[in-house]
Enzyme design. Structure first.
Site, PDB file in Angstrom:
ATOM      1  N   ASP A  57       0.873  -1.164   0.000  1.00  0.00           N
ATOM      2  CA  ASP A  57       0.000   0.000   0.000  1.00  0.00           C
ATOM      3  C   ASP A  57       0.920   1.227   0.000  1.00  0.00           C
ATOM      4  O   ASP A  57       2.082   1.135   0.401  1.00  0.00           O
ATOM      5  CB  ASP A  57      -0.856  -0.065   1.269  1.00  0.00           C
ATOM      6  N   ASP A 105      -0.110   5.118   0.746  1.00  0.00           N
ATOM      7  CA  ASP A 105      -0.387   6.094   1.810  1.00  0.00           C
ATOM      8  C   ASP A 105      -0.420   5.412   3.167  1.00  0.00           C
ATOM      9  O   ASP A 105      -1.284   4.575   3.418  1.00  0.00           O
ATOM     10  CB  ASP A 105      -1.752   6.769   1.582  1.00  0.00           C
TER      11      ASP A 105
END
Ligand code: B16
Ligand code: MG
Length: 209
Positions: A8, A10
């Site tokens: 991922d 952020d």
């Protein structure tokens, strides 16, 4: 038999989750809608449009589709202004050296992010070349907890879902990974949730799983 790692963006690779919060907070304040860091936790990993819907749960007024589109554009402009201040120094040496080590060990590395700003962030932080594949918010029609973004990432790496770790800070992302047979690894807020198959407290711990 893990051959690939999907990250991922952020809240895992960089702290842009804080900029998302600041941008949404300024929108909520302008509209007179209550919003705090606890509510913000529900925004992790979900799309821009779904994030707005969560914020508007506390709005007194009803917003038209046009007004919602304007608020999303305003939020993204504030967020992009914050991103412009980012540079290579906004990715820690721990993250950079861990990515290098994983590559040396022969793993395929990909990004699996709901964000449409993924490529801009990777360019600003000089990280584009660290990954073999990028799957982002521009390539999907359903955001986390739907696994579409991770399935695309595994496809780019040429790997089966069960051959990949997914590293996530969001419960929505952990659920997305689990739903499609990936091995989920929770970090930060997602290290607190029972659904994560593995839990790590700092990034370089990936090397020890
Ligand atoms: P954008 P991730 C997600 O990125 C964020 O966690 C989430 O808060 C945000 O709403 C979403 O991207 C969409 O971002 O507005 O830039 O398209 O955690 O999946 O890397
Ligand atoms: Mg995240």
């Amino acid at each position: 038999n893990i051959k690939g790692i999907i990250f991922d963006l952020d809240g895992v690779i960089c702290s842009t989750d804080e900029y998302h919060y600041q941008a949404w907070k300024s929108i909520a304040d302008d509209e007179g809608i209550y919003f705090d860091r606890k509510i913000n936790e529900r925004l992790r990993g979900v799309s821009r449009a779904e994030s707005l819907e969560i914020i508007l749960e506390r709005a007194a007024a009803v917003y038209s589709p046009e007004e919602k589109a304007a608020l999303m554009e305003k939020k993204n402009n504030i967020y992009r202004e914050l991103l412009k201040n980012m540079g290579p120094g906004d990715v820690t040496e721990e993250v950079r050296s861990t990515l290098r080590e994983l590559k040396e060990r022969g793993y395929g590395l990909a990004i699996g992010s709901s964000s449409k700003n993924t490529r801009f962030i990777l360019e600003r932080t000089a990280l584009t070349d660290a990954f073999d594949g990028i799957s982002d918010g521009n390539m999907i029609s359903r955001s986390k907890p739907d696994p579409e973004v991770f399935i695309k990432a595994a496809g780019i790496l040429g790997l089966k879902n069960e051959e990949c770790f997914v590293i996530e800070d969001a419960i929505s992302g952990i659920n997305a990974a689990n739903a499609a047979g990936f091995h989920s690894v929770g970090i930060g807020p997602a290290a607190e949730c029972d659904e994560a198959e593995f839990k790590i407290s700092f990034f370089s711990e990936i090397l020890d799983i």
